[in-house]
Design an enzyme around this catalytic site. Structure first.
Site, mmCIF file in Angstrom:
data_model
loop_
_atom_site.group_PDB
_atom_site.id
_atom_site.type_symbol
_atom_site.label_atom_id
_atom_site.label_comp_id
_atom_site.label_asym_id
_atom_site.label_seq_id
_atom_site.Cartn_x
_atom_site.Cartn_y
_atom_site.Cartn_z
ATOM 1 C CG HIS A 1 149.912 41.891 96.597
ATOM 2 N ND1 HIS A 1 148.827 41.273 96.204
ATOM 3 C CD2 HIS A 1 150.682 40.830 97.287
ATOM 4 C CE1 HIS A 1 148.766 39.779 96.721
ATOM 5 N NE2 HIS A 1 150.201 39.702 97.255
ATOM 6 C CD GLU B 1 121.338 38.157 89.539
ATOM 7 O OE1 GLU B 1 121.898 37.592 88.877
ATOM 8 O OE2 GLU B 1 120.375 37.854 89.935
ATOM 9 C CG LEU C 1 131.521 54.040 98.079
ATOM 10 C CD1 LEU C 1 130.483 53.331 97.458
ATOM 11 C CD2 LEU C 1 132.497 54.306 97.303
ATOM 12 C CG ASP D 1 141.775 36.036 93.140
ATOM 13 O OD1 ASP D 1 143.111 36.018 93.730
ATOM 14 O OD2 ASP D 1 141.623 34.818 92.798
ATOM 15 C CD1 TRP E 1 147.960 42.217 85.744
ATOM 16 C CD2 TRP E 1 149.930 43.319 87.006
ATOM 17 N NE1 TRP E 1 148.567 43.894 85.360
ATOM 18 C CE2 TRP E 1 149.494 44.274 85.899
ATOM 19 C CE3 TRP E 1 150.847 43.330 87.943
ATOM 20 C CZ2 TRP E 1 150.175 45.248 85.991
ATOM 21 C CZ3 TRP E 1 151.455 44.375 87.748
ATOM 22 C CH2 TRP E 1 151.240 45.564 86.753
HETATM 23 C C1 IPE Z 1 140.367 35.523 97.998
HETATM 24 O O1 IPE Z 1 141.507 35.331 97.085
HETATM 25 C C2 IPE Z 1 140.726 36.561 99.007
HETATM 26 C C3 IPE Z 1 141.235 37.729 98.621
HETATM 27 C C4 IPE Z 1 141.166 38.346 97.146
HETATM 28 C C5 IPE Z 1 141.581 38.826 99.711
HETATM 29 P P1 IPE Z 1 142.445 34.212 97.066
HETATM 30 O O2 IPE Z 1 143.344 34.028 96.110
HETATM 31 O O3 IPE Z 1 143.058 34.086 98.711
HETATM 32 O O4 IPE Z 1 141.639 32.988 97.050
HETATM 33 P P2 IPE Z 1 141.744 31.323 96.744
HETATM 34 O O5 IPE Z 1 142.558 30.917 97.818
HETATM 35 O O6 IPE Z 1 142.243 31.158 95.165
HETATM 36 O O7 IPE Z 1 140.276 30.709 96.817
HETATM 37 C C1 IPE Z 2 144.330 38.887 95.468
HETATM 38 O O1 IPE Z 2 145.562 38.251 94.370
HETATM 39 C C2 IPE Z 2 145.016 39.657 96.613
HETATM 40 C C3 IPE Z 2 144.931 38.691 97.833
HETATM 41 C C4 IPE Z 2 144.543 37.634 98.077
HETATM 42 C C5 IPE Z 2 145.665 39.509 99.069
HETATM 43 P P1 IPE Z 2 146.280 37.135 94.851
HETATM 44 O O2 IPE Z 2 147.372 37.432 95.532
HETATM 45 O O3 IPE Z 2 145.411 36.042 95.281
HETATM 46 O O4 IPE Z 2 146.897 36.637 93.105
HETATM 47 P P2 IPE Z 2 146.790 35.357 92.543
HETATM 48 O O5 IPE Z 2 145.403 34.888 92.692
HETATM 49 O O6 IPE Z 2 147.749 34.595 93.180
HETATM 50 O O7 IPE Z 2 147.181 35.518 91.196
HETATM 51 MG MG MG Z 3 144.177 34.649 94.329
#
Ligand code: IPE
Ligand code: IPE
Ligand code: MG
Length: 246
Positions: free
Chosen positions: A38, A208, A132, A21, A26
């Site tokens: 991404h 954990e 893996l 996440d 970033w």
């Molecule tokens: C969870 O991240 C899904 C992935 C990392 C693929 P999100 O950014 O979508 O989660 P929420 O909505 O903040 O909980």
């Molecule tokens: C995780 O990063 C990637 C996916 C959920 C696809 P985010 O896109 O959720 O990035 P933030 O949380 O908005 O920074």
């Molecule tokens: Mg996110």
């Protein structure tokens, strides 16, 4: 002592799950579009995959796209799907080099046909690898997975192929998409969010949990070592007392 040297090699988890996440934040910090984040997240994926393979971890499961992520703006969803196609194609050789077997969980039918095609090609190509197992959770949510399992069980019970009195933790697990894998001993989430976001709810029952503030595109080998070292310092009690464990 280096972080790597602090790891106790015979006490590594067999299964690590990661909620990757923070890509959007970033990119925003750099005045760029979310998609830029991404794209940079791919480096971190490569790094944790190679490190897991080197350490001899058996299963790595990465949350790459949730069921809920379909609700994001179409431009972001489209860009993520294109990125998946190009990444799977370009990374297949890294997977082969590291003896990694690719696997996917989630509602694959919802993915665009191009993504399904590349994914299946890579899964086929790496199917003979013995190191893996890298599982990508794509169009995945745990509630979806649990409901799918319940539907399958009900059909089998109605067809008299399954006796409901036999349903226990292990039997139920065999109807889930992660069937055949051990439950993750460690779940990592980056970016400072302290939630599960519909990821592996059944399987994480006794995992954990490790949360760190690093945004996913910045997550590197050393950060992974820190999470593993932290895990190795935990006492896993499974309901027993601390004295019983010692
Ligand atoms: C969870 O991240 C899904 C992935 C990392 C693929 P999100 O950014 O979508 O989660 P929420 O909505 O903040 O909980
Ligand atoms: C995780 O990063 C990637 C996916 C959920 C696809 P985010 O896109 O959720 O990035 P933030 O949380 O908005 O920074
Ligand atoms: Mg996110």
């Amino acid at each position: 002592m280096s972080l790597q040297d602090q790891l106790i090699k015979d006490r590594l988890p067999s299964h690590v799950a990661i909620i990757m996440d923070g890509n959007g934040r970033w990119a925003k910090k750099r005045g760029n579009s979310r998609v830029f984040g991404h794209k940079h997240g791919v480096t971190a994926v490569r790094e944790v995959t190679e490190t897991s393979a080197e350490l001899g971890i058996e299963y790595l499961t990465l949350y790459a796209f949730s069921t809920e992520n379909w609700s994001r703006p179409k431009t972001e969803v489209d860009a993520l799907m294109s990125l998946l196609v190009s990444t799977i194609s370009s990374e297949t050789k890294t997977l082969m080099k590291n003896n990694v077997k690719l696997n996917a969980i989630g509602c694959k039918e919802n993915l665009p046909s191009g993504v399904q095609k590349r994914l299946n090609e890579c899964i086929d190509k790496t199917s003979g690898n013995t190191g893996l197992t890298l599982t990508l959770a794509l169009s995945y949510s745990s509630r979806w997975e649990i409901l799918e399992a319940i539907k399958k069980i009900v059909i089998e019970v109605e067809d008299k192929q399954f006796d409901i009195s036999q349903l226990d933790d292990e039997a139920f697990g065999s109807y889930l998409a992660t069937q055949g894998m051990p439950d993750p001993e460690l779940m990592i989430r980056t970016s400072g969010e302290h939630r599960i976001s519909n990821f592996l709810l059944w399987q994480l029952a006794y995992s954990e949990l490790y949360f760190c503030d690093i945004l996913w595109p910045d997550f590197r080998r050393e950060d992974y070592y820190r999470a593993l070292i932290d895990y190795q310092g935990r006492e896993r009690r499974f309901g027993k007392t601390g004295d019983q464990i010692k």
